[in-house]
Scaffold this motif. Structure first.
Motif, PDB file in Angstrom:
ATOM      1  N   GLN A  39     -43.212 -24.702  15.297  1.00 49.32           N
ATOM      2  CA  GLN A  39     -43.187 -23.248  15.192  1.00 49.32           C
ATOM      3  C   GLN A  39     -43.094 -22.905  13.709  1.00 49.32           C
ATOM      4  O   GLN A  39     -42.091 -23.191  13.060  1.00 49.32           O
ATOM      5  N   TYR A  40     -44.133 -22.278  13.185  1.00 51.77           N
ATOM      6  CA  TYR A  40     -44.175 -22.026  11.740  1.00 51.77           C
ATOM      7  C   TYR A  40     -43.598 -20.681  11.344  1.00 51.77           C
ATOM      8  O   TYR A  40     -43.342 -20.429  10.176  1.00 51.77           O
ATOM      9  N   HIS A  41     -43.439 -19.809  12.325  1.00 51.19           N
ATOM     10  CA  HIS A  41     -42.882 -18.490  12.026  1.00 51.19           C
ATOM     11  C   HIS A  41     -42.238 -17.952  13.302  1.00 51.19           C
ATOM     12  O   HIS A  41     -42.812 -18.098  14.375  1.00 51.19           O
ATOM     13  N   PRO A  42     -41.045 -17.322  13.170  1.00 51.57           N
ATOM     14  CA  PRO A  42     -40.339 -16.867  14.377  1.00 51.57           C
ATOM     15  C   PRO A  42     -41.129 -15.867  15.230  1.00 51.57           C
ATOM     16  O   PRO A  42     -40.903 -15.768  16.424  1.00 51.57           O
ATOM     17  N   ASP A  43     -42.062 -15.113  14.604  1.00 51.71           N
ATOM     18  CA  ASP A  43     -42.840 -14.131  15.380  1.00 51.71           C
ATOM     19  C   ASP A  43     -44.007 -14.756  16.140  1.00 51.71           C
ATOM     20  O   ASP A  43     -44.692 -14.075  16.904  1.00 51.71           O
ATOM     21  N   PHE A  44     -44.270 -16.046  15.888  1.00 51.43           N
ATOM     22  CA  PHE A  44     -45.462 -16.659  16.471  1.00 51.43           C
ATOM     23  C   PHE A  44     -45.134 -17.969  17.186  1.00 51.43           C
ATOM     24  O   PHE A  44     -44.394 -18.806  16.655  1.00 51.43           O
ATOM     25  N   SER A  45     -45.689 -18.130  18.374  1.00 50.98           N
ATOM     26  CA  SER A  45     -45.506 -19.362  19.150  1.00 50.98           C
ATOM     27  C   SER A  45     -46.318 -20.490  18.528  1.00 50.98           C
ATOM     28  O   SER A  45     -47.286 -20.242  17.810  1.00 50.98           O
ATOM     29  N   PRO A  46     -45.941 -21.750  18.839  1.00 51.51           N
ATOM     30  CA  PRO A  46     -46.726 -22.880  18.331  1.00 51.51           C
ATOM     31  C   PRO A  46     -48.179 -22.847  18.845  1.00 51.51           C
ATOM     32  O   PRO A  46     -48.435 -22.291  19.916  1.00 51.51           O
ATOM     33  N   VAL A  47     -49.072 -23.451  18.090  1.00 51.82           N
ATOM     34  CA  VAL A  47     -50.485 -23.545  18.466  1.00 51.82           C
ATOM     35  C   VAL A  47     -50.636 -24.074  19.897  1.00 51.82           C
ATOM     36  O   VAL A  47     -51.386 -23.530  20.712  1.00 51.82           O
ATOM     37  N   GLY A  48     -49.891 -25.131  20.216  1.00 51.88           N
ATOM     38  CA  GLY A  48     -49.995 -25.753  21.534  1.00 51.88           C
ATOM     39  C   GLY A  48     -49.605 -24.814  22.665  1.00 51.88           C
ATOM     40  O   GLY A  48     -50.161 -24.879  23.768  1.00 51.88           O
ATOM     41  N   TRP A  49     -48.674 -23.922  22.387  1.00 50.58           N
ATOM     42  CA  TRP A  49     -48.291 -22.959  23.428  1.00 50.58           C
ATOM     43  C   TRP A  49     -49.469 -22.059  23.780  1.00 50.58           C
ATOM     44  O   TRP A  49     -49.732 -21.802  24.947  1.00 50.58           O
ATOM     45  N   HIS A  50     -50.173 -21.588  22.756  1.00 52.39           N
ATOM     46  CA  HIS A  50     -51.312 -20.697  23.005  1.00 52.39           C
ATOM     47  C   HIS A  50     -52.353 -21.381  23.886  1.00 52.39           C
ATOM     48  O   HIS A  50     -52.933 -20.768  24.778  1.00 52.39           O
ATOM     49  N   LEU A  51     -52.566 -22.665  23.649  1.00 51.05           N
ATOM     50  CA  LEU A  51     -53.564 -23.394  24.437  1.00 51.05           C
ATOM     51  C   LEU A  51     -53.123 -23.509  25.898  1.00 51.05           C
ATOM     52  O   LEU A  51     -53.904 -23.275  26.812  1.00 51.05           O
ATOM     53  N   GLY A  52     -51.859 -23.851  26.103  1.00 51.59           N
ATOM     54  CA  GLY A  52     -51.348 -23.940  27.471  1.00 51.59           C
ATOM     55  C   GLY A  52     -51.363 -22.579  28.165  1.00 51.59           C
ATOM     56  O   GLY A  52     -51.701 -22.471  29.345  1.00 51.59           O
ATOM     57  N   HIS A  53     -51.041 -21.551  27.416  1.00 52.08           N
ATOM     58  CA  HIS A  53     -51.005 -20.193  27.964  1.00 52.08           C
ATOM     59  C   HIS A  53     -52.408 -19.708  28.374  1.00 52.08           C
ATOM     60  O   HIS A  53     -52.551 -18.954  29.334  1.00 52.08           O
ATOM     61  N   ILE A  54     -53.428 -20.157  27.658  1.00 47.65           N
ATOM     62  CA  ILE A  54     -54.813 -19.825  28.037  1.00 47.65           C
ATOM     63  C   ILE A  54     -55.108 -20.398  29.427  1.00 47.65           C
ATOM     64  O   ILE A  54     -55.614 -19.702  30.318  1.00 47.65           O
ATOM     65  N   ALA A  55     -54.757 -21.669  29.631  1.00 49.14           N
ATOM     66  CA  ALA A  55     -54.988 -22.304  30.931  1.00 49.14           C
ATOM     67  C   ALA A  55     -54.149 -21.628  32.011  1.00 49.14           C
ATOM     68  O   ALA A  55     -54.632 -21.345  33.115  1.00 49.14           O
ATOM     69  N   TYR A  56     -52.901 -21.361  31.679  1.00 49.09           N
ATOM     70  CA  TYR A  56     -51.997 -20.740  32.653  1.00 49.09           C
ATOM     71  C   TYR A  56     -52.538 -19.390  33.132  1.00 49.09           C
ATOM     72  O   TYR A  56     -52.558 -19.087  34.325  1.00 49.09           O
ATOM     73  N   THR A  57     -52.969 -18.563  32.183  1.00 46.21           N
ATOM     74  CA  THR A  57     -53.417 -17.208  32.507  1.00 46.21           C
ATOM     75  C   THR A  57     -54.692 -17.245  33.359  1.00 46.21           C
ATOM     76  O   THR A  57     -54.841 -16.502  34.326  1.00 46.21           O
ATOM     77  N   GLU A  58     -55.590 -18.150  32.991  1.00 44.72           N
ATOM     78  CA  GLU A  58     -56.823 -18.305  33.765  1.00 44.72           C
ATOM     79  C   GLU A  58     -56.497 -18.750  35.194  1.00 44.72           C
ATOM     80  O   GLU A  58     -57.048 -18.236  36.175  1.00 44.72           O
ATOM     81  N   SER A  59     -55.589 -19.685  35.303  1.00 43.82           N
ATOM     82  CA  SER A  59     -55.199 -20.199  36.605  1.00 43.82           C
ATOM     83  C   SER A  59     -54.514 -19.115  37.447  1.00 43.82           C
ATOM     84  O   SER A  59     -54.821 -18.932  38.632  1.00 43.82           O
ATOM     85  N   LEU A  60     -53.620 -18.384  36.832  1.00 43.77           N
ATOM     86  CA  LEU A  60     -52.888 -17.341  37.558  1.00 43.77           C
ATOM     87  C   LEU A  60     -53.829 -16.298  38.148  1.00 43.77           C
ATOM     88  O   LEU A  60     -53.758 -15.958  39.329  1.00 43.77           O
ATOM     89  N   TRP A  61     -54.740 -15.799  37.304  1.00 38.40           N
ATOM     90  CA  TRP A  61     -55.564 -14.661  37.741  1.00 38.40           C
ATOM     91  C   TRP A  61     -56.761 -15.073  38.576  1.00 38.40           C
ATOM     92  O   TRP A  61     -57.127 -14.382  39.519  1.00 38.40           O
ATOM     93  N   LEU A  62     -57.382 -16.196  38.234  1.00 37.66           N
ATOM     94  CA  LEU A  62     -58.590 -16.565  38.979  1.00 37.66           C
ATOM     95  C   LEU A  62     -58.290 -17.491  40.151  1.00 37.66           C
ATOM     96  O   LEU A  62     -58.797 -17.289  41.242  1.00 37.66           O
ATOM     97  N   LEU A  63     -57.458 -18.494  39.934  1.00 41.03           N
ATOM     98  CA  LEU A  63     -57.229 -19.449  41.025  1.00 41.03           C
ATOM     99  C   LEU A  63     -56.200 -18.927  42.019  1.00 41.03           C
ATOM    100  O   LEU A  63     -56.426 -18.960  43.224  1.00 41.03           O
ATOM    101  N   GLU A  64     -55.078 -18.416  41.515  1.00 41.33           N
ATOM    102  CA  GLU A  64     -54.055 -17.932  42.444  1.00 41.33           C
ATOM    103  C   GLU A  64     -54.402 -16.549  43.003  1.00 41.33           C
ATOM    104  O   GLU A  64     -54.584 -16.397  44.206  1.00 41.33           O
TER     105      GLU A  64
END
Ligand code: AVJ
Ligand code: FE
Length: 417
Positions: A39-64
């Motif tokens: 985590q490089y700055h308190p206002d921003f999540s780590p790069v890896g979080w954004h990648l996981g969140h992309i998959a999560y959001t796609e899965s939540l809205w389209l698959l579930e």
């Protein structure tokens, strides 16, 4: 696939999903493990979080929600949900390979579903998800830049001469009084862009180009950061704690003098504007100057017309990986003659992020509505890291006025000549 008038909705969605994902995977290819999880700055999540969140959001809205499938990776729900954990706790990440697998597994199922889905009633949702991925990839680019600056890897260009002279850089354009159409009701517009509505504005003047590093240097040289007279009360207060003396992405190299300033907070933009006897444009002023074709009495999607953004028109999509001179894209010109409104740097406006009349949340209240709190300023236009799917004159970005990590600059306006 070549996009044309006869491309079906399903073909288009398929093309856009793939195009967007190809670029995301390219990012992952270039990523090292430290940059991935820090985590490089308190206002921003780590790069890896954004990648996981992309998959999560796609899965939540389209698959579930749409396909009615069960959650594929329930163990990731808490970690990658937008409202799951505070940013500082988003560092306990699976490794890069696991995230890549998460993205791929979800995507395979999504493409299977796309084949059988009744796409017409869901088109807005699919378009939202393409833009959601695009936005997170830009945000992770901010984090990546912070990582690079700590490892002192600096983008640098070949030394070159500045060709846009100082008088030209300072040019303003008069926008005559009258109505224009603000916002966007199309299926790819996000909730905060609707409803489209007519707005009357008195005559005003607006800079033809974003404020350049050369212009901003004058402010620095004149002691801009030491003199409270240019700053609002809130701005001066911010400066006392932030303790900064130049933009975050500052180049002392004069060959950047015709590049836009990048990495300023809203307060710095406000102070500079006062220093030159101008002010920041409102969002409506920015949008009219960038998109209104008065002769045709018609709103353009892009400053130049209806052709989707490509490298011919603007510096976007991480193709150059840094800013470019503000006059580098003559094809970008709006009907009123503004350059560089899309791409290069986001532009701060004077407006608070607030709903238009008739606003309805989509696809969830947390997308826009929770930010209508008079604490966020609107930014327009997109940066060198913005994907084409989110570049358009009606697009609205928003951040707290103290944020500098986004690739933001500004242009100024006045009410009289
Ligand atoms: C429009 C960039 C401010 O980061 O909160 C991504 C984009 N919203 N997922 C944000 C967003 C939900 C949004 N910004
Ligand atoms: Fe998100």
């Amino acid at each position: 696939l070549k996009l044309s008038k006869s491309t079906s909705t399903k073909e288009f969605i398929y093309y856009a999903l793939n195009d967007c994902r190809k670029k995301t995977l390219k990012l992952i290819d270039e990523l090292d493990d430290t940059t991935f999880r820090n985590q490089y700055h308190p206002d921003f999540s780590p790069v890896g979080w954004h990648l996981g969140h992309i998959a999560y959001t796609e899965s939540l809205w389209l698959l579930e929600h749409s396909a009615g499938l069960r959650c594929l990776f329930p163990q990731y729900r808490k970690l990658f949900a937008a409202d799951g954990l505070p940013k500082c706790e988003r560092v306990q990440l699976p490794n890069l390979e696991e995230i890549a697998d998460y993205l791929q597994t979800v995507r395979d199922k999504v493409l299977e579903y796309l084949e059988v889905a009744d796409i017409e009633p869901q088109e807005r949702l699919w378009r939202f998800l393409i833009q959601h991925e695009s936005q997170h990839c830009e945000i992770l680019t901010y984090v990546w830049e912070l990582a690079k600056s700590q490892q002192s890897i600096v983008n640098s260009q070949q030394s070159k001469f500045v060709t846009l002279d100082v008088a030209k850089q300072a040019e303003m354009v008069m926008i005559p009084a009258g109505e224009f159409e603000q916002g966007n009701n199309s299926l790819d517009a996000l909730d905060n862009e609707s409803l489209c509505h007519r707005v009357y504005l008195d005559t005003y003047w607006i800079d033809r180009y974003p404020v350049t590093c050369g212009q901003y240097r004058e402010f620095m040289r004149a002691g801009g950061y030491e003199n409270s007279q240019w700053w609002s009360k809130a701005g001066w207060q911010w400066l006392q704690t932030a303790q900064v003396t130049q933009p975050l992405y500052w180049h002392s190299d004069r060959s950047y003098d015709d590049h836009p300033v990048c990495g300023v907070s809203w307060y710095e933009a406000e102070a500079y504007s006062r220093f030159v006897g101008k002010r920041l444009p409102t969002e409506a002023e920015w949008e009219k100057a960038a998109s209104w074709d008065a002769q045709a009495n018609h709103r353009r999607t892009y400053p130049w017309g209806e052709e989707i953004p490509t490298p011919k028109y603007c510096n976007c999509d991480r193709l150059i990986s840094q800013t470019t001179p503000v006059d580098a894209y003559p094809e970008s010109k709006s009907a009123y003659g503004l350059f560089d409104t899309l791409g290069n740097v986001w532009e701060w406006t004077d407006s608070w992020f607030a709903p238009y009349q008739g606003f309805q949340s989509y696809p969830y209240v947390g997308y826009s509505q929770v930010y209508f709190d008079n604490q966020h300023r609107v930014l327009k236009g997109g940066s060198w890291a913005t994907r084409p799917w989110v570049l358009r004159a009606s697009f609205r970005n928003w951040y707290h006025p103290n944020v500098r990590q986004i690739f933001a600059g500004f242009r100024c306006a006045t009410s009289f000549n």
